[in-house]
Enzyme design. Structure first.
Site, PDB file in Angstrom:
ATOM      1  CE  LYS A 185      21.358  15.750 -22.419  1.00 26.56           C
ATOM      2  NZ  LYS A 185      20.434  15.253 -21.354  1.00 26.56           N
ATOM      3  N   GLY A 204      19.517   6.245 -18.246  1.00 23.06           N
ATOM      4  CA  GLY A 204      19.765   7.102 -17.339  1.00 23.06           C
ATOM      5  C   GLY A 204      21.061   8.125 -17.402  1.00 23.06           C
ATOM      6  CB  THR A 205      23.428   8.861 -20.060  1.00 19.99           C
ATOM      7  OG1 THR A 205      22.791   9.030 -21.100  1.00 19.99           O
ATOM      8  CG2 THR A 205      24.424   7.674 -19.908  1.00 19.99           C
ATOM      9  N   GLY A 206      21.247  10.685 -19.131  1.00 22.95           N
ATOM     10  CA  GLY A 206      20.779  12.120 -18.985  1.00 22.95           C
ATOM     11  C   GLY A 206      20.508  12.533 -17.558  1.00 22.95           C
TER      12      GLY A 206
HETATM   13  N1  LIG Z   1      28.271   5.679 -25.111  1.00 25.70           N
HETATM   14  C1  LIG Z   1      28.536   7.061 -24.424  1.00 25.70           C
HETATM   15  N2  LIG Z   1      29.820   7.136 -24.139  1.00 25.70           N
HETATM   16  C2  LIG Z   1      30.260   8.262 -23.537  1.00 25.70           C
HETATM   17  N3  LIG Z   1      29.330   9.350 -23.230  1.00 25.70           N
HETATM   18  C3  LIG Z   1      28.102   9.231 -23.498  1.00 25.70           C
HETATM   19  C4  LIG Z   1      27.746   8.079 -24.192  1.00 25.70           C
HETATM   20  N4  LIG Z   1      26.307   7.958 -24.215  1.00 25.70           N
HETATM   21  C5  LIG Z   1      25.860   9.128 -23.401  1.00 25.70           C
HETATM   22  N5  LIG Z   1      27.096   9.749 -23.449  1.00 25.70           N
HETATM   23  C6  LIG Z   1      26.949  11.035 -22.560  1.00 25.70           C
HETATM   24  O1  LIG Z   1      25.898  11.205 -21.567  1.00 25.70           O
HETATM   25  C7  LIG Z   1      25.377  12.486 -21.742  1.00 25.70           C
HETATM   26  C8  LIG Z   1      23.937  12.340 -22.025  1.00 25.70           C
HETATM   27  O2  LIG Z   1      23.663  11.955 -23.438  1.00 25.70           O
HETATM   28  P1  LIG Z   1      22.381  11.854 -24.388  1.00 25.70           P
HETATM   29  O3  LIG Z   1      22.272  10.420 -24.555  1.00 25.70           O
HETATM   30  O4  LIG Z   1      22.803  12.855 -25.238  1.00 25.70           O
HETATM   31  O5  LIG Z   1      21.228  12.409 -23.469  1.00 25.70           O
HETATM   32  P2  LIG Z   1      19.940  11.606 -22.843  1.00 25.70           P
HETATM   33  O6  LIG Z   1      20.392  10.733 -22.193  1.00 25.70           O
HETATM   34  O7  LIG Z   1      19.204  12.994 -22.312  1.00 25.70           O
HETATM   35  O8  LIG Z   1      19.088  11.433 -24.301  1.00 25.70           O
HETATM   36  C9  LIG Z   1      25.987  13.286 -22.631  1.00 25.70           C
HETATM   37  O9  LIG Z   1      26.733  14.140 -21.997  1.00 25.70           O
HETATM   38  C10 LIG Z   1      26.893  12.251 -23.743  1.00 25.70           C
HETATM   39  O10 LIG Z   1      27.994  12.969 -24.020  1.00 25.70           O
HETATM   40  C1  LIG Z   2      11.408   8.898 -14.615  1.00 24.59           C
HETATM   41  C2  LIG Z   2      12.374   8.962 -15.737  1.00 24.59           C
HETATM   42  N1  LIG Z   2      13.034  10.397 -15.944  1.00 24.59           N
HETATM   43  C3  LIG Z   2      13.607  10.519 -16.876  1.00 24.59           C
HETATM   44  C4  LIG Z   2      14.228   9.456 -17.964  1.00 24.59           C
HETATM   45  C5  LIG Z   2      15.085   9.417 -18.978  1.00 24.59           C
HETATM   46  O1  LIG Z   2      16.086   9.075 -18.715  1.00 24.59           O
HETATM   47  P1  LIG Z   2      17.585   9.504 -19.762  1.00 24.59           P
HETATM   48  O2  LIG Z   2      18.790   9.617 -18.674  1.00 24.59           O
HETATM   49  O3  LIG Z   2      16.955  10.627 -20.557  1.00 24.59           O
HETATM   50  O4  LIG Z   2      17.723   8.300 -20.520  1.00 24.59           O
HETATM   51  P2  LIG Z   2      16.908   7.241 -20.778  1.00 24.59           P
HETATM   52  O5  LIG Z   2      16.533   6.132 -19.615  1.00 24.59           O
HETATM   53  O6  LIG Z   2      15.535   7.255 -21.540  1.00 24.59           O
HETATM   54  O7  LIG Z   2      17.907   6.167 -21.732  1.00 24.59           O
HETATM   55  C6  LIG Z   2      13.252   8.257 -17.470  1.00 24.59           C
HETATM   56  N2  LIG Z   2      13.650   6.949 -18.234  1.00 24.59           N
HETATM   57  N3  LIG Z   2      12.483   8.135 -16.405  1.00 24.59           N
END
Ligand SMILES: Nc1ncnc2c1ncn2[C@@H]1O[C@H](COP(=O)(O)OP(=O)(O)O)[C@@H](O)[C@H]1O
Ligand SMILES: Cc1ncc(COP(=O)(O)OP(=O)(O)O)c(N)n1
Length: 323
Positions: free
Chosen positions: A176, A218-220
């Site tokens: 990602k 929480g996107t991930g």
């Molecule tokens: N501002 C944004 N606009 C569109 N897609 C986003 C945005 N931020 C994150 N994403 C998407 O959300 C998913 C999780 O992104 P990422 O931030 O790399 O992972 P994590 O939340 O695990 O750190 C990916 O598919 C990324 O393309």
């Molecule tokens: C309990 C818990 N699990 C995973 C995460 C991480 O969430 P993620 O979607 O990777 O992104 P952030 O919330 O760190 O922006 C979490 N926070 N809590």
């Protein structure tokens, strides 16, 4: 009739944007019956993590038994696994989890560790080889490849790292790119030769506009849960256990639809103002986006504008509101 059924193995977020709460919301929004095994109790909100309360490994094992002795699972996902012992406990149950999506959660955006440093090695040797799909972000991918590997900066480096991760055993890798700063976000899906049905890995690039929003908490979690739900909906019993024909056909559309769901949830959540103090907050995405679009529910009261909050204003009955 048994509905598509999925399990999340994750820590909690009492503010509802990430972790098991986000996963269960995404499962429900996508029509999948959700079950959960909690790995840690986390005091966190849109401003970050304040405390982690560990759960005994044997109690996590009891939760696994409670679900697995009672229900068949089409797909499962891992989120925060906290410790090497919980990584290994999960890996040992992989055969009974259906199609397994491993969201390689390590550090929250706020900087708090959600996986012990020594557990990274357990993730590399125990969980990667049994995963159907892993979904690392750029820093997680680098760390999974080695302690001194740098995060990918270019599209070519992302493709190289996705291929290198495939060699560690998962059937597929979704690397990602959300952590970059470009106007477009690119994620790379790498399918192992056994899943792609050829001699070489297959690469698919997903490219989409970056949504201008601070609400990315929480996107991930949401993405990996949405992909898990899409796999649970697509797989027939028997398809899930290994990367067989069913999983091979299902995975690319499941990832595409998971990304589309996240984009809609991000765009809708961008209009929300949930945190009482917006300064420095990362609010959640809107998991209800599709439900609200399909069956609009009349608001019981007018939306509360941020200036009215806190607290009495938010709690006082609004004139004419039916509750
Ligand atoms: N501002 C944004 N606009 C569109 N897609 C986003 C945005 N931020 C994150 N994403 C998407 O959300 C998913 C999780 O992104 P990422 O931030 O790399 O992972 P994590 O939340 O695990 O750190 C990916 O598919 C990324 O393309
Ligand atoms: C309990 C818990 N699990 C995973 C995460 C991480 O969430 P993620 O979607 O990777 O992104 P952030 O919330 O760190 O922006 C979490 N926070 N809590």
């Amino acid at each position: 009739m048994r509905p598509p059924t999925a399990l999340t193995i994750a820590g909690t977020d009492p503010s509802g944007g990430a972790g098991a709460q986000a996963d269960l919301k995404a499962f429900t929004a996508l029509g999948v019956y959700g079950t959960s095994v909690l790995t840690a109790l986390v005091a966190q909100n849109t401003h970050g993590v304040s405390r982690v309360y560990d759960i005994d490994t044997d109690f996590v094992a009891d939760q696994f038994d409670a679900v697995l002795d009672d229900m068949a699972l089409d797909a499962s996902k891992t989120g925060m696994l906290a410790s090497a012992a919980l990584v290994e406990l999960t890996a040992a149950r992989a055969e009974r989890l259906g199609f397994l999506v491993v969201d390689t959660v390590m550090v929250a955006t706020s900087g708090h560790r959600l996986l012990a440093e020594e557990a990274v090695e357990a993730m590399r040797h125990a969980l990667l080889p049994v995963a159907g799909l892993i979904t690392p972000n750029l820093p997680e991918a680098a760390l999974l490849l080695g302690d001194d590997v740098e995060a990918a900066r270019t599209a070519a480096e992302m493709e190289d790292q996705a291929r290198a991760l495939l060699a560690r055993g998962p059937a597929a890798v979704l690397l990602k790119g959300g952590h970059g700063a470009e106007a477009r976000v690119a994620d790379v899906l790498a399918l192992s030769p056994r899943l792609a049905g050829g001699a070489e890995p297959a690469l698919v690039r997903f490219d989409h506009p970056r949504i201008d929003t601070p609400h990315t908490h929480g996107t991930g979690c949401t993405l990996s849960a949405a992909i898990t739900a899409q796999m649970a909906r697509r797989l027939l019993p028997g398809d899930a256990g290994g990367p067989g024909a069913g999983a091979a056909e299902a995975l690319e559309p499941a990832v595409r639809e998971g990304l589309d769901f996240l984009a809609r949830a991000l765009a809708s959540g961008a209009r929300w103002s949930l945190p009482l103090d917006p300064e420095g907050a990362h609010g959640p995405v809107d998991h209800t986006v599709d439900i609200a679009a399909q069956a609009p529910i009349e608001p019981a009261r007018a939306p509360v504008e941020p200036a009215q909050v806190p607290n009495e204003a938010a709690q006082a009955p609004v004139e004419g509101a039916s509750r």
